[in-house]
Design a protein around this motif. Structure first.
Motif, PDB file in Angstrom:
ATOM      1  N   ALA A  48      80.853  43.907  20.732  1.00  0.00           N
ATOM      2  CA  ALA A  48      80.688  43.795  22.180  1.00  0.00           C
ATOM      3  C   ALA A  48      79.425  43.022  22.524  1.00  0.00           C
ATOM      4  O   ALA A  48      79.404  42.223  23.468  1.00  0.00           O
ATOM      5  N   VAL A  49      78.348  43.231  21.779  1.00  0.00           N
ATOM      6  CA  VAL A  49      77.101  42.484  22.007  1.00  0.00           C
ATOM      7  C   VAL A  49      77.327  40.997  21.751  1.00  0.00           C
ATOM      8  O   VAL A  49      76.898  40.138  22.534  1.00  0.00           O
ATOM      9  N   ARG A  50      78.007  40.691  20.665  1.00  0.00           N
ATOM     10  CA  ARG A  50      78.273  39.279  20.333  1.00  0.00           C
ATOM     11  C   ARG A  50      79.081  38.579  21.428  1.00  0.00           C
ATOM     12  O   ARG A  50      78.928  37.378  21.644  1.00  0.00           O
ATOM     13  N   GLU A  51      79.935  39.323  22.099  1.00  0.00           N
ATOM     14  CA  GLU A  51      80.841  38.721  23.077  1.00  0.00           C
ATOM     15  C   GLU A  51      80.276  38.680  24.496  1.00  0.00           C
ATOM     16  O   GLU A  51      80.933  38.157  25.394  1.00  0.00           O
ATOM     17  N   VAL A  59      76.903  48.394  25.748  1.00  0.00           N
ATOM     18  CA  VAL A  59      77.029  49.828  25.484  1.00  0.00           C
ATOM     19  C   VAL A  59      77.906  50.501  26.534  1.00  0.00           C
ATOM     20  O   VAL A  59      78.703  51.385  26.213  1.00  0.00           O
ATOM     21  N   LEU A  60      77.813  50.065  27.788  1.00  0.00           N
ATOM     22  CA  LEU A  60      78.658  50.646  28.821  1.00  0.00           C
ATOM     23  C   LEU A  60      80.121  50.258  28.601  1.00  0.00           C
ATOM     24  O   LEU A  60      81.026  51.083  28.768  1.00  0.00           O
ATOM     25  N   GLU A  61      80.349  49.024  28.211  1.00  0.00           N
ATOM     26  CA  GLU A  61      81.712  48.589  27.879  1.00  0.00           C
ATOM     27  C   GLU A  61      82.227  49.397  26.690  1.00  0.00           C
ATOM     28  O   GLU A  61      83.398  49.784  26.636  1.00  0.00           O
ATOM     29  N   GLY A  62      81.323  49.667  25.741  1.00  0.00           N
ATOM     30  CA  GLY A  62      81.705  50.444  24.573  1.00  0.00           C
ATOM     31  C   GLY A  62      82.140  51.845  24.942  1.00  0.00           C
ATOM     32  O   GLY A  62      83.144  52.350  24.426  1.00  0.00           O
ATOM     33  N   TRP A  63      81.417  52.487  25.865  1.00  0.00           N
ATOM     34  CA  TRP A  63      81.807  53.825  26.309  1.00  0.00           C
ATOM     35  C   TRP A  63      83.173  53.793  26.994  1.00  0.00           C
ATOM     36  O   TRP A  63      83.985  54.697  26.830  1.00  0.00           O
ATOM     37  N   ASP A  64      83.416  52.750  27.764  1.00  0.00           N
ATOM     38  CA  ASP A  64      84.675  52.667  28.512  1.00  0.00           C
ATOM     39  C   ASP A  64      85.883  52.496  27.605  1.00  0.00           C
ATOM     40  O   ASP A  64      87.004  52.848  27.984  1.00  0.00           O
ATOM     41  N   LEU A  96      85.761  53.529  24.243  1.00  0.00           N
ATOM     42  CA  LEU A  96      85.545  54.342  23.055  1.00  0.00           C
ATOM     43  C   LEU A  96      86.748  55.211  22.715  1.00  0.00           C
ATOM     44  O   LEU A  96      87.088  55.392  21.548  1.00  0.00           O
ATOM     45  N   ASN A  97      87.378  55.756  23.747  1.00  0.00           N
ATOM     46  CA  ASN A  97      88.549  56.606  23.509  1.00  0.00           C
ATOM     47  C   ASN A  97      89.576  55.905  22.628  1.00  0.00           C
ATOM     48  O   ASN A  97      90.070  56.470  21.656  1.00  0.00           O
ATOM     49  N   GLU A  98      89.887  54.670  23.009  1.00  0.00           N
ATOM     50  CA  GLU A  98      90.911  53.906  22.284  1.00  0.00           C
ATOM     51  C   GLU A  98      90.510  53.678  20.834  1.00  0.00           C
ATOM     52  O   GLU A  98      91.318  53.818  19.912  1.00  0.00           O
ATOM     53  N   VAL A  99      89.236  53.336  20.617  1.00  0.00           N
ATOM     54  CA  VAL A  99      88.751  53.035  19.270  1.00  0.00           C
ATOM     55  C   VAL A  99      88.753  54.286  18.392  1.00  0.00           C
ATOM     56  O   VAL A  99      89.240  54.267  17.258  1.00  0.00           O
ATOM     57  N   VAL A 100      88.232  55.376  18.940  1.00  0.00           N
ATOM     58  CA  VAL A 100      88.110  56.603  18.156  1.00  0.00           C
ATOM     59  C   VAL A 100      89.454  57.283  17.949  1.00  0.00           C
ATOM     60  O   VAL A 100      89.775  57.744  16.850  1.00  0.00           O
ATOM     61  N   GLU A 101      90.253  57.353  19.010  1.00  0.00           N
ATOM     62  CA  GLU A 101      91.536  58.058  18.939  1.00  0.00           C
ATOM     63  C   GLU A 101      92.493  57.423  17.933  1.00  0.00           C
ATOM     64  O   GLU A 101      93.453  58.059  17.501  1.00  0.00           O
ATOM     65  N   ALA A 102      92.240  56.180  17.551  1.00  0.00           N
ATOM     66  CA  ALA A 102      93.069  55.548  16.521  1.00  0.00           C
ATOM     67  C   ALA A 102      92.827  56.205  15.160  1.00  0.00           C
ATOM     68  O   ALA A 102      93.618  56.033  14.229  1.00  0.00           O
ATOM     69  N   VAL A 103      91.730  56.971  15.056  1.00  0.00           N
ATOM     70  CA  VAL A 103      91.374  57.591  13.781  1.00  0.00           C
ATOM     71  C   VAL A 103      91.363  59.115  13.884  1.00  0.00           C
ATOM     72  O   VAL A 103      92.004  59.813  13.097  1.00  0.00           O
ATOM     73  N   VAL A 104      90.593  59.643  14.856  1.00  0.00           N
ATOM     74  CA  VAL A 104      90.486  61.099  15.038  1.00  0.00           C
ATOM     75  C   VAL A 104      90.454  61.403  16.533  1.00  0.00           C
ATOM     76  O   VAL A 104      90.142  60.527  17.339  1.00  0.00           O
TER      77      VAL A 104
END
Length: 208
Positions: free
Chosen positions: A73-76, A91-96, A98-106
């Motif tokens: 996200a920082v690079r982009e 970091v704010l984009e990351g929080w928004d 995060l659900n999708e990224v994490v829920e793909a695993v746990v």
């Protein structure tokens, strides 16, 4: 295209990771062995070690996924944004997302509960802080590259990241010590602290 063998390996890794975090959060990191994790997934200890070097790697694996998400996200971020604003927006984009990224695993709730385990387990907290230093160095290099400066000759990238990293560490500590362990609570605390960086560094704190 992913093969059947690759999908099976991914399912096994995901099952080991989820089970490890569930055991760490229910019975404690120190009280959980590799054998406990492997037995719960019905695989051998040897199979566990094919995917993870040890308990510590499993405990911090999802944090590693979210860090990679943040670095990307920082690079982009648009090149016209000042460095601190780029970090803030990333970091704010990351929080928004995060659900999708994490829920793909746990499950997201399990991921958030692991923060409390990390904070309360000295060996994990030490590893987490060690990784944080490595992450800050990676961010400093990204900022230096996007701003066209030499990270070793110009102190600003590392100074900016030191401030940002301090804010994020404070957020983790206060959130894990609070009563609301939701993702929304952590995001709100992050926003609040980031908004106070400017005034805290440039304005007087004295009250009249």
């Amino acid at each position: 295209m992913e093969t059947l063998r690759e999908r099976k390996k991914q399912r096994t890794r995901d099952a080991l990771l989820r089970t490890a975090l569930e055991l760490f959060t229910t019975q404690g990191y120190e009280n959980t062995t590799v054998d406990d994790i492997a037995e719960a997934v019905d695989v051998s200890q040897r199979t566990f070690f094919r995917y993870f070097a040890g308990k510590e790697e499993a405990a911090l694996a999802v944090q590693g996924i979210t860090v990679a998400h943040f670095l990307e996200a920082v690079r982009e971020r648009p090149s016209h944004e000042p460095p601190m604003e780029a970090l803030r927006q990333a970091v704010l984009e990351g929080w928004d997302t995060l659900n999708e990224v994490v829920e793909a695993v746990v499950p997201i709730g399990l991921y958030l509960r692991m923060y409390q385990v990390i904070e309360s387990t000295p060996v994990l907290l030490a590893a987490h802080l060690r990784h944080s230093v490595e992450i800050e160095e990676a961010i400093a290099h990204i900022l230096a590259e996007r701003e066209g400066v030499d990270v070793d000759a110009d102190p600003r990238p590392r100074l900016a990241v030191a401030v940002f990293g301090g804010v994020m560490r404070l957020t983790e500590r206060q959130w894990s010590a609070g009563e609301d362990f939701s993702l929304d609570a952590m995001r709100a605390l992050t926003v609040s602290h980031l908004e106070q960086v400017g005034p805290a560094l440039s304005e007087s704190w004295r009250t009249r």
